[in-house]
Design a protein around this motif. Structure first.
Motif, PDB file in Angstrom:
ATOM      1  N   LEU A   1      48.550  14.817 -25.739  1.00 56.21           N
ATOM      2  CA  LEU A   1      47.223  14.420 -25.291  1.00 56.21           C
ATOM      3  C   LEU A   1      46.197  15.164 -26.129  1.00 56.21           C
ATOM      4  CD1 LEU A   1      45.373  13.005 -23.172  1.00 56.21           C
ATOM      5  CD2 LEU A   1      45.591  15.071 -21.813  1.00 56.21           C
ATOM      6  N   ARG A   2      45.299  14.426 -26.747  1.00 55.14           N
ATOM      7  CA  ARG A   2      44.235  15.043 -27.537  1.00 55.14           C
ATOM      8  C   ARG A   2      43.191  15.582 -26.573  1.00 55.14           C
ATOM      9  NH1 ARG A   2      43.469  17.356 -32.322  1.00 55.14           N
ATOM     10  NH2 ARG A   2      41.618  16.675 -33.425  1.00 55.14           N
ATOM     11  N   GLU A   3      42.844  16.836 -26.724  1.00 52.99           N
ATOM     12  CA  GLU A   3      41.851  17.468 -25.868  1.00 52.99           C
ATOM     13  C   GLU A   3      40.728  18.050 -26.717  1.00 52.99           C
ATOM     14  OE1 GLU A   3      44.068  19.102 -21.981  1.00 52.99           O
ATOM     15  OE2 GLU A   3      44.600  20.162 -23.825  1.00 52.99           O
ATOM     16  N   ALA A   4      39.572  18.160 -26.082  1.00 55.44           N
ATOM     17  CA  ALA A   4      38.397  18.734 -26.751  1.00 55.44           C
ATOM     18  C   ALA A   4      37.688  19.653 -25.777  1.00 55.44           C
ATOM     19  CB  ALA A   4      37.453  17.621 -27.198  1.00 55.44           C
ATOM     20  N   ARG A   5      37.014  20.658 -26.320  1.00 57.88           N
ATOM     21  CA  ARG A   5      36.155  21.500 -25.485  1.00 57.88           C
ATOM     22  C   ARG A   5      34.881  21.797 -26.254  1.00 57.88           C
ATOM     23  NH1 ARG A   5      39.170  27.380 -24.992  1.00 57.88           N
ATOM     24  NH2 ARG A   5      39.169  27.885 -27.195  1.00 57.88           N
ATOM     25  N   LEU A   6      33.808  21.792 -25.510  1.00 58.44           N
ATOM     26  CA  LEU A   6      32.484  22.031 -26.068  1.00 58.44           C
ATOM     27  C   LEU A   6      32.314  23.508 -26.391  1.00 58.44           C
ATOM     28  CD1 LEU A   6      29.597  21.017 -26.685  1.00 58.44           C
ATOM     29  CD2 LEU A   6      29.079  21.375 -24.254  1.00 58.44           C
TER      30      LEU A   6
ATOM     31  N   VAL B   1      32.004  10.460 -32.278  1.00 55.12           N
ATOM     32  CA  VAL B   1      31.149  10.839 -31.149  1.00 55.12           C
ATOM     33  C   VAL B   1      31.291  12.325 -30.850  1.00 55.12           C
ATOM     34  CG1 VAL B   1      30.645  10.394 -28.725  1.00 55.12           C
ATOM     35  CG2 VAL B   1      31.325   8.520 -30.210  1.00 55.12           C
ATOM     36  N   LEU B   2      32.506  12.845 -30.968  1.00 55.00           N
ATOM     37  CA  LEU B   2      32.750  14.270 -30.715  1.00 55.00           C
ATOM     38  C   LEU B   2      32.643  15.011 -32.049  1.00 55.00           C
ATOM     39  CD1 LEU B   2      35.774  14.020 -28.254  1.00 55.00           C
ATOM     40  CD2 LEU B   2      33.339  14.167 -27.712  1.00 55.00           C
ATOM     41  N   ASN B   3      31.454  15.502 -32.323  1.00 55.27           N
ATOM     42  CA  ASN B   3      31.164  16.197 -33.574  1.00 55.27           C
ATOM     43  C   ASN B   3      32.043  17.447 -33.688  1.00 55.27           C
ATOM     44  OD1 ASN B   3      30.024  17.778 -35.599  1.00 55.27           O
ATOM     45  ND2 ASN B   3      27.937  17.189 -35.084  1.00 55.27           N
ATOM     46  N   PRO B   4      32.870  17.548 -34.744  1.00 57.83           N
ATOM     47  CA  PRO B   4      33.747  18.714 -34.888  1.00 57.83           C
ATOM     48  C   PRO B   4      32.999  20.035 -35.031  1.00 57.83           C
ATOM     49  CG  PRO B   4      34.134  17.104 -36.649  1.00 57.83           C
ATOM     50  CD  PRO B   4      33.044  16.565 -35.785  1.00 57.83           C
ATOM     51  N   ALA B   5      31.722  19.993 -35.347  1.00 60.06           N
ATOM     52  CA  ALA B   5      30.932  21.227 -35.389  1.00 60.06           C
ATOM     53  C   ALA B   5      30.577  21.690 -33.971  1.00 60.06           C
ATOM     54  CB  ALA B   5      29.652  21.014 -36.198  1.00 60.06           C
ATOM     55  N   HIS B   6      30.593  20.754 -33.021  1.00 59.34           N
ATOM     56  CA  HIS B   6      30.199  21.061 -31.643  1.00 59.34           C
ATOM     57  C   HIS B   6      31.395  21.214 -30.696  1.00 59.34           C
ATOM     58  CE1 HIS B   6      26.058  18.905 -32.316  1.00 59.34           C
ATOM     59  NE2 HIS B   6      26.339  19.796 -33.259  1.00 59.34           N
ATOM     60  N   PHE B   7      32.548  20.665 -31.087  1.00 60.26           N
ATOM     61  CA  PHE B   7      33.734  20.668 -30.223  1.00 60.26           C
ATOM     62  C   PHE B   7      34.940  21.249 -30.955  1.00 60.26           C
ATOM     63  CE2 PHE B   7      31.019  17.390 -28.520  1.00 60.26           C
ATOM     64  CZ  PHE B   7      31.175  17.502 -27.146  1.00 60.26           C
ATOM     65  N   GLU B   8      35.837  21.862 -30.178  1.00 57.59           N
ATOM     66  CA  GLU B   8      37.139  22.300 -30.675  1.00 57.59           C
ATOM     67  C   GLU B   8      38.160  21.296 -30.163  1.00 57.59           C
ATOM     68  OE1 GLU B   8      37.706  26.837 -30.579  1.00 57.59           O
ATOM     69  OE2 GLU B   8      36.377  26.366 -28.886  1.00 57.59           O
ATOM     70  N   PHE B   9      39.268  21.126 -30.895  1.00 61.71           N
ATOM     71  CA  PHE B   9      40.276  20.144 -30.534  1.00 61.71           C
ATOM     72  C   PHE B   9      41.664  20.763 -30.528  1.00 61.71           C
ATOM     73  CE2 PHE B   9      36.732  17.996 -32.530  1.00 61.71           C
ATOM     74  CZ  PHE B   9      36.475  16.962 -31.646  1.00 61.71           C
ATOM     75  N   ARG B  10      42.543  20.161 -29.701  1.00 60.65           N
ATOM     76  CA  ARG B  10      43.955  20.545 -29.702  1.00 60.65           C
ATOM     77  C   ARG B  10      44.774  19.345 -29.253  1.00 60.65           C
ATOM     78  NH1 ARG B  10      44.540  24.582 -24.438  1.00 60.65           N
ATOM     79  NH2 ARG B  10      44.328  22.968 -22.852  1.00 60.65           N
ATOM     80  N   GLY B  11      46.061  19.357 -29.640  1.00 60.20           N
ATOM     81  CA  GLY B  11      46.979  18.313 -29.209  1.00 60.20           C
ATOM     82  C   GLY B  11      46.768  17.007 -29.937  1.00 60.20           C
ATOM     83  N   GLY B  12      47.444  15.993 -29.445  1.00 62.22           N
ATOM     84  CA  GLY B  12      47.314  14.664 -30.018  1.00 62.22           C
ATOM     85  C   GLY B  12      48.396  14.363 -31.029  1.00 62.22           C
ATOM     86  N   GLU B  13      48.602  13.074 -31.287  1.00 60.53           N
ATOM     87  CA  GLU B  13      49.574  12.620 -32.273  1.00 60.53           C
ATOM     88  C   GLU B  13      49.293  13.247 -33.628  1.00 60.53           C
ATOM     89  OE1 GLU B  13      52.235  10.305 -32.286  1.00 60.53           O
ATOM     90  OE2 GLU B  13      52.161  10.512 -30.122  1.00 60.53           O
ATOM     91  N   GLY B  14      50.309  13.793 -34.233  1.00 59.47           N
ATOM     92  CA  GLY B  14      50.164  14.329 -35.579  1.00 59.47           C
ATOM     93  C   GLY B  14      49.394  15.621 -35.683  1.00 59.47           C
ATOM     94  N   ALA B  15      49.099  16.282 -34.570  1.00 59.90           N
ATOM     95  CA  ALA B  15      48.316  17.522 -34.610  1.00 59.90           C
ATOM     96  C   ALA B  15      49.026  18.589 -35.449  1.00 59.90           C
ATOM     97  CB  ALA B  15      48.052  18.042 -33.204  1.00 59.90           C
ATOM     98  N   ALA B  16      50.340  18.669 -35.331  1.00 57.30           N
ATOM     99  CA  ALA B  16      51.092  19.657 -36.112  1.00 57.30           C
ATOM    100  C   ALA B  16      50.977  19.352 -37.605  1.00 57.30           C
ATOM    101  CB  ALA B  16      52.554  19.672 -35.677  1.00 57.30           C
ATOM    102  N   THR B  17      51.015  18.068 -37.946  1.00 59.38           N
ATOM    103  CA  THR B  17      50.892  17.675 -39.342  1.00 59.38           C
ATOM    104  C   THR B  17      49.508  18.023 -39.867  1.00 59.38           C
ATOM    105  OG1 THR B  17      52.410  15.848 -38.949  1.00 59.38           O
ATOM    106  CG2 THR B  17      51.062  15.731 -40.937  1.00 59.38           C
ATOM    107  N   ARG B  18      48.455  17.730 -39.079  1.00 55.46           N
ATOM    108  CA  ARG B  18      47.092  18.034 -39.521  1.00 55.46           C
ATOM    109  C   ARG B  18      46.901  19.526 -39.712  1.00 55.46           C
ATOM    110  NH1 ARG B  18      46.028  13.986 -35.927  1.00 55.46           N
ATOM    111  NH2 ARG B  18      45.519  15.416 -34.238  1.00 55.46           N
ATOM    112  N   SER B  19      47.415  20.350 -38.777  1.00 55.19           N
ATOM    113  CA  SER B  19      47.206  21.792 -38.896  1.00 55.19           C
ATOM    114  C   SER B  19      47.965  22.333 -40.098  1.00 55.19           C
ATOM    115  CB  SER B  19      47.599  22.511 -37.615  1.00 55.19           C
ATOM    116  OG  SER B  19      48.983  22.388 -37.380  1.00 55.19           O
ATOM    117  N   ALA B  20      49.108  21.753 -40.426  1.00 53.40           N
ATOM    118  CA  ALA B  20      49.872  22.202 -41.592  1.00 53.40           C
ATOM    119  C   ALA B  20      49.124  21.876 -42.875  1.00 53.40           C
ATOM    120  CB  ALA B  20      51.251  21.546 -41.598  1.00 53.40           C
ATOM    121  N   LEU B  21      48.398  20.760 -42.875  1.00 50.82           N
ATOM    122  CA  LEU B  21      47.641  20.356 -44.065  1.00 50.82           C
ATOM    123  C   LEU B  21      46.424  21.222 -44.295  1.00 50.82           C
ATOM    124  CD1 LEU B  21      47.755  16.467 -43.662  1.00 50.82           C
ATOM    125  CD2 LEU B  21      49.035  17.848 -45.311  1.00 50.82           C
ATOM    126  N   THR B  22      45.887  21.818 -43.231  1.00 50.68           N
ATOM    127  CA  THR B  22      44.664  22.608 -43.365  1.00 50.68           C
ATOM    128  C   THR B  22      44.930  24.074 -43.673  1.00 50.68           C
ATOM    129  OG1 THR B  22      44.567  22.995 -40.977  1.00 50.68           O
ATOM    130  CG2 THR B  22      43.339  21.096 -41.849  1.00 50.68           C
TER     131      THR B  22
END
Length: 107
Positions: A36-41, A85-106
């Protein structure tokens, strides 16, 4: 040990506090938790998002839907809605499909 409550016919039933989401097996792999993709302000942007508590993890899809609805009610045209809509400068994210792949790329 799991919390149990007496169910029908004296059969012990797990209480809601002890029930975890069912694990789903990926093809050929061990069971995994549903993704589940989650976000927090971020607290620094709390004034821009009235009604959203900063620092609390929420479903990103529901949060985005809430923000889109708010923008449309304020009269923003469909074509003027932001790409994200959820500006990455304003929100933090975790989880979701491919999250492990994205974090490995960064890294």
């Amino acid at each position: 040990m799991e919390d149990m409550a007496s169910g029908v016919g004296g059969v012990e039933q797990p209480t809601s506090a002890s029930v975890e989401p069912r694990l789903e097996a990926e093809e050929g792999g061990p069971p995994t938790r549903p993704s589940l993709r989650e976000a927090r302000l971020k607290p620094a942007f709390a004034d821009e998002y009235v009604g959203i508590e900063p620092g609390v993890w929420l479903s990103a899809a529901r949060l985005a839907e809430q923000l889109i609805t708010r923008l449309l009610r304020e009269g923003v045209a469909d074509e003027e809605l932001p790409q994200r809509v959820l500006n990455p400068a304003h929100f933090e994210f975790r989880g979701g499909e491919g999250a492990a792949t994205r974090s490995a790329l960064t890294r």
